[in-house]
Design a protein around this motif. Structure first.
Motif, PDB file in Angstrom:
ATOM      1  N   ALA A 153     -35.989  21.114  -0.589  1.00  0.00           N
ATOM      2  CA  ALA A 153     -35.000  20.561   0.336  1.00  0.00           C
ATOM      3  C   ALA A 153     -35.462  20.807   1.768  1.00  0.00           C
ATOM      4  CB  ALA A 153     -33.644  21.210   0.105  1.00  0.00           C
ATOM      5  N   ALA A 154     -35.236  19.813   2.627  1.00  0.00           N
ATOM      6  CA  ALA A 154     -35.654  19.947   4.024  1.00  0.00           C
ATOM      7  C   ALA A 154     -34.950  21.113   4.702  1.00  0.00           C
ATOM      8  CB  ALA A 154     -35.379  18.646   4.771  1.00  0.00           C
ATOM      9  N   ASN A 155     -33.718  21.384   4.301  1.00  0.00           N
ATOM     10  CA  ASN A 155     -32.963  22.536   4.823  1.00  0.00           C
ATOM     11  C   ASN A 155     -31.782  22.779   3.907  1.00  0.00           C
ATOM     12  OD1 ASN A 155     -30.570  20.945   5.927  1.00  0.00           O
ATOM     13  ND2 ASN A 155     -32.273  20.029   7.094  1.00  0.00           N
ATOM     14  N   GLY A 156     -30.967  23.765   4.244  1.00  0.00           N
ATOM     15  CA  GLY A 156     -29.900  24.201   3.352  1.00  0.00           C
ATOM     16  C   GLY A 156     -28.695  23.300   3.288  1.00  0.00           C
ATOM     17  N   THR A 157     -28.618  22.263   4.105  1.00  0.00           N
ATOM     18  CA  THR A 157     -27.431  21.417   4.123  1.00  0.00           C
ATOM     19  C   THR A 157     -27.737  19.962   3.774  1.00  0.00           C
ATOM     20  OG1 THR A 157     -27.697  21.034   6.507  1.00  0.00           O
ATOM     21  CG2 THR A 157     -26.287  22.877   5.828  1.00  0.00           C
ATOM     22  N   THR A 158     -28.900  19.734   3.153  1.00  0.00           N
ATOM     23  CA  THR A 158     -29.262  18.362   2.799  1.00  0.00           C
ATOM     24  C   THR A 158     -29.851  18.316   1.403  1.00  0.00           C
ATOM     25  OG1 THR A 158     -30.561  16.420   3.446  1.00  0.00           O
ATOM     26  CG2 THR A 158     -31.582  18.561   3.782  1.00  0.00           C
ATOM     27  N   ASP A 159     -29.700  17.148   0.775  1.00  0.00           N
ATOM     28  CA  ASP A 159     -30.330  16.909  -0.528  1.00  0.00           C
ATOM     29  C   ASP A 159     -31.681  16.221  -0.372  1.00  0.00           C
ATOM     30  OD1 ASP A 159     -28.187  18.004  -1.915  1.00  0.00           O
ATOM     31  OD2 ASP A 159     -27.105  16.085  -1.965  1.00  0.00           O
ATOM     32  N   ILE A 160     -32.068  15.940   0.856  1.00  0.00           N
ATOM     33  CA  ILE A 160     -33.344  15.265   1.099  1.00  0.00           C
ATOM     34  C   ILE A 160     -34.495  16.208   0.756  1.00  0.00           C
ATOM     35  CG2 ILE A 160     -34.850  14.265   2.862  1.00  0.00           C
ATOM     36  CD1 ILE A 160     -32.316  13.375   4.326  1.00  0.00           C
ATOM     37  N   LYS A 161     -35.418  15.732  -0.083  1.00  0.00           N
ATOM     38  CA  LYS A 161     -36.571  16.516  -0.487  1.00  0.00           C
ATOM     39  C   LYS A 161     -37.791  16.131   0.343  1.00  0.00           C
ATOM     40  CE  LYS A 161     -34.635  18.592  -4.083  1.00  0.00           C
ATOM     41  NZ  LYS A 161     -34.517  20.063  -4.221  1.00  0.00           N
ATOM     42  N   ILE A 162     -38.536  17.138   0.734  1.00  0.00           N
ATOM     43  CA  ILE A 162     -39.785  16.891   1.447  1.00  0.00           C
ATOM     44  C   ILE A 162     -40.913  17.661   0.766  1.00  0.00           C
ATOM     45  CG2 ILE A 162     -38.638  16.483   3.659  1.00  0.00           C
ATOM     46  CD1 ILE A 162     -39.461  19.301   4.497  1.00  0.00           C
ATOM     47  N   THR A 163     -42.136  17.300   1.086  1.00  0.00           N
ATOM     48  CA  THR A 163     -43.311  17.967   0.512  1.00  0.00           C
ATOM     49  C   THR A 163     -43.831  18.998   1.496  1.00  0.00           C
ATOM     50  OG1 THR A 163     -43.920  15.976  -0.721  1.00  0.00           O
ATOM     51  CG2 THR A 163     -45.633  17.637  -0.393  1.00  0.00           C
ATOM     52  N   ARG A 164     -43.976  20.219   1.033  1.00  0.00           N
ATOM     53  CA  ARG A 164     -44.560  21.287   1.838  1.00  0.00           C
ATOM     54  C   ARG A 164     -45.734  21.914   1.085  1.00  0.00           C
ATOM     55  NH1 ARG A 164     -41.409  22.738   6.280  1.00  0.00           N
ATOM     56  NH2 ARG A 164     -39.179  22.266   6.143  1.00  0.00           N
ATOM     57  N   GLN A 165     -46.769  22.287   1.812  1.00  0.00           N
ATOM     58  CA  GLN A 165     -47.860  23.032   1.173  1.00  0.00           C
ATOM     59  C   GLN A 165     -47.348  24.404   0.752  1.00  0.00           C
ATOM     60  OE1 GLN A 165     -51.163  22.793   4.037  1.00  0.00           O
ATOM     61  NE2 GLN A 165     -52.106  21.293   2.674  1.00  0.00           N
ATOM     62  N   SER A 166     -47.847  24.893  -0.380  1.00  0.00           N
ATOM     63  CA  SER A 166     -47.264  26.103  -0.966  1.00  0.00           C
ATOM     64  C   SER A 166     -48.264  27.217  -1.235  1.00  0.00           C
ATOM     65  CB  SER A 166     -46.554  25.735  -2.277  1.00  0.00           C
ATOM     66  OG  SER A 166     -47.458  25.121  -3.182  1.00  0.00           O
ATOM     67  N   ASN A 167     -49.527  27.021  -0.886  1.00  0.00           N
ATOM     68  CA  ASN A 167     -50.501  28.104  -1.062  1.00  0.00           C
ATOM     69  C   ASN A 167     -51.470  28.085   0.111  1.00  0.00           C
ATOM     70  OD1 ASN A 167     -52.768  29.805  -2.064  1.00  0.00           O
ATOM     71  ND2 ASN A 167     -51.571  29.795  -3.948  1.00  0.00           N
ATOM     72  N   GLY A 168     -51.590  29.218   0.794  1.00  0.00           N
ATOM     73  CA  GLY A 168     -52.359  29.260   2.034  1.00  0.00           C
ATOM     74  C   GLY A 168     -53.863  29.289   1.860  1.00  0.00           C
ATOM     75  N   VAL A 169     -54.357  29.993   0.837  1.00  0.00           N
ATOM     76  CA  VAL A 169     -55.804  30.221   0.753  1.00  0.00           C
ATOM     77  C   VAL A 169     -56.426  29.785  -0.571  1.00  0.00           C
ATOM     78  CG1 VAL A 169     -55.685  32.117   2.401  1.00  0.00           C
ATOM     79  CG2 VAL A 169     -55.531  32.616  -0.030  1.00  0.00           C
ATOM     80  N   HIS A 170     -55.623  29.357  -1.542  1.00  0.00           N
ATOM     81  CA  HIS A 170     -56.161  28.937  -2.838  1.00  0.00           C
ATOM     82  C   HIS A 170     -55.975  27.431  -2.987  1.00  0.00           C
ATOM     83  CE1 HIS A 170     -54.992  33.207  -3.390  1.00  0.00           C
ATOM     84  NE2 HIS A 170     -56.157  33.262  -4.014  1.00  0.00           N
ATOM     85  N   PRO A 171     -57.055  26.661  -3.022  1.00  0.00           N
ATOM     86  CA  PRO A 171     -56.929  25.207  -3.129  1.00  0.00           C
ATOM     87  C   PRO A 171     -56.301  24.774  -4.447  1.00  0.00           C
ATOM     88  CG  PRO A 171     -59.141  25.862  -2.440  1.00  0.00           C
ATOM     89  CD  PRO A 171     -58.451  27.102  -2.888  1.00  0.00           C
ATOM     90  N   ALA A 172     -55.875  23.518  -4.483  1.00  0.00           N
ATOM     91  CA  ALA A 172     -55.503  22.886  -5.745  1.00  0.00           C
ATOM     92  C   ALA A 172     -56.785  22.553  -6.512  1.00  0.00           C
ATOM     93  CB  ALA A 172     -54.685  21.632  -5.471  1.00  0.00           C
ATOM     94  N   GLY A 173     -56.625  22.067  -7.743  1.00  0.00           N
ATOM     95  CA  GLY A 173     -57.793  21.773  -8.562  1.00  0.00           C
ATOM     96  C   GLY A 173     -58.771  20.836  -7.882  1.00  0.00           C
ATOM     97  N   ALA A 174     -58.254  19.825  -7.184  1.00  0.00           N
ATOM     98  CA  ALA A 174     -59.136  18.870  -6.503  1.00  0.00           C
ATOM     99  C   ALA A 174     -59.933  19.545  -5.400  1.00  0.00           C
ATOM    100  CB  ALA A 174     -58.307  17.724  -5.924  1.00  0.00           C
TER     101      ALA A 174
END
Length: 405
Positions: free
Chosen positions: A365-386
């Protein structure tokens, strides 16, 4: 009643207006000065050679090679007869007609098109059949980026789908029991110091978290010491590997800031030197390469997800960039008084990783008062598989180029 205005009042009003105008202009002038300084002090690092191989994408991501807090204010100009320049990178998939050396220059400019800094390198393309019928034993040493086993697996897969060389991994650590041939010496959280100093009786066997350095041996009535000959006896039937790669840096310097980073890198390099010396002394025939630390995820969101308010993306990026600079300074050229019979190689893994698209993300959720979903990166130093696969592609391209013609 008529009002009268004295001449001194006009002087006072003029001075007041001039002062107001000056005060209003100062923030803009200061902002321009800060921005100009940030741009002019951007630090660009290009390797002497970028390894490439026919049929595999070769990338140079601009944000990875220049240190600036204002990336949107920098303009890039790639001068090269090959590949294409895109908004965030230079990219190229070589063909057989491209085998050989290709000069590349990267110029960094400001908004007024003034040249701030530039660097040149060579893109060296290996033929798809280079190393045909050959095999290489490769020992990979590292931290959690190696422990994940994804880039080592990518290197093996590339070798199996290529004409050669066939890559056979060496090591005592097999994090994926279903794939026992996927072996190395990569351990989450480890540093160069730990590889040199952390001794336990359970090295090379037993529970991963309780292991000591796989290279430390303790002779009777003596202190533990690095012994690569004994390691190869126990792990590889007494044979030395053809290649050894070392991929360290994130844990060694994660917590430092601008006041402590130089001493932190000094400490890291001191122990890295000892690992390198262990390899060079025991096996002069083994090619030793240092994989240069990769940049973090592009967004502070990733660091907030992992570390709360404990570390910023910008500080980690500054630390990582400084480690790469210092490694080039220390290992990128012959040291005075040394013959360098077995010189170190540097693999420029830092320049080919997409830090925007190839790190893990989550929908929140973009913040605590909305149902709008956004994409955020979630790992600082470990890449995804790609991202790991991009690292593996650079290592494979380097291995291809190291094979004799």
């Amino acid at each position: 009643m008529q009002s009268s205005t004295h001449p001194w009042q006009f002087v006072f009003l003029a001075l007041l207006l001039a002062t107001v105008r000056t005060l209003a202009a100062e923030p803009e002038q200061e902002s321009k000065s800060v921005a100009t300084n940030a741009l002019s002090t951007s630090r660009l690092i290009l390797p002497e050679t970028i390894p490439a191989v026919v049929g595999i994408e070769c990338n140079l991501y601009f944000d990875n090679v220049v240190l600036t807090a204002l990336p949107g204010r920098l303009l890039f100009d790639v001068v090269c007869a090959k590949g294409r320049q895109q908004s965030e990178r230079w990219t190229w998939v070589p063909t057989e007609a491209d085998v050989g050396a290709h000069p590349l220059e990267l110029i960094v400019r400001d908004e007024a098109n003034r040249k701030l800094i530039s660097a040149r390198c060579i893109v060296q393309v290996a033929a798809a059949n280079r190393g045909t019928g050959k095999s290489l034993t490769v020992l990979m040493i590292g931290d959690s980026l190696t422990h994940a086993s994804t880039y080592p697996q990518r290197v093996v897969e590339r070798s199996e789908s290529s004409a050669g060389p066939k890559v056979v991994l060496v090591g005592s650590h097999t994090p994926k029991p279903e794939n026992p041939m996927l072996r190395h010496e990569g351990y989450g959280g480890w540093t160069a110091k730990r590889f040199v100093t952390h001794y336990t009786e359970t090295a090379r066997t037993g529970e991963y978290a309780k292991r000591g350095s796989p290279f430390l041996y303790k002779p009777e009535n003596e202190a533990p010491r690095l012994d690569f000959t004994a390691y190869c006896r126990d792990v590889n039937e007494g044979r030395f590997p053809d290649v050894a790669t070392i991929f360290l840096g994130p844990n060694d310097t994660f917590s430092f800031d601008d006041d402590t980073i130089e001493a932190g890198v000094d400490e890291m390099l001191k122990y890295l030197d000892q690992l390198v010396e262990m390899l060079q002394t025991a096996s002069p025939s083994t090619k030793i390469s240092l994989m240069l630390p990769v940049p973090p995820a592009a967004s502070q969101d990733a660091f907030g997800s992992n570390y709360g308010s404990g570390q910023t993306r910008w500080q980690y990026r500054r630390n990582q960039h400084r480690v790469v600079e210092r490694m080039f300074e220390r290992y990128g050229r012959a040291q005075p008084g040394t013959a360098k019979v077995n010189p170190l190689r540097l693999i420029p893994t830092y320049l080919g990783l997409d830090c925007v698209n190839n790190y893990p993300t989550e929908q929140v959720a973009a913040n605590g008062t909305t149902d709008i979903k956004i994409t955020r990166q979630s790992n600082g130093v470990h890449p995804a598989g790609a991202g790991y696969q991009q690292i593996g592609d650079i290592v494979f391209a380097w291995l291809k180029n190291e094979m004799p013609d």
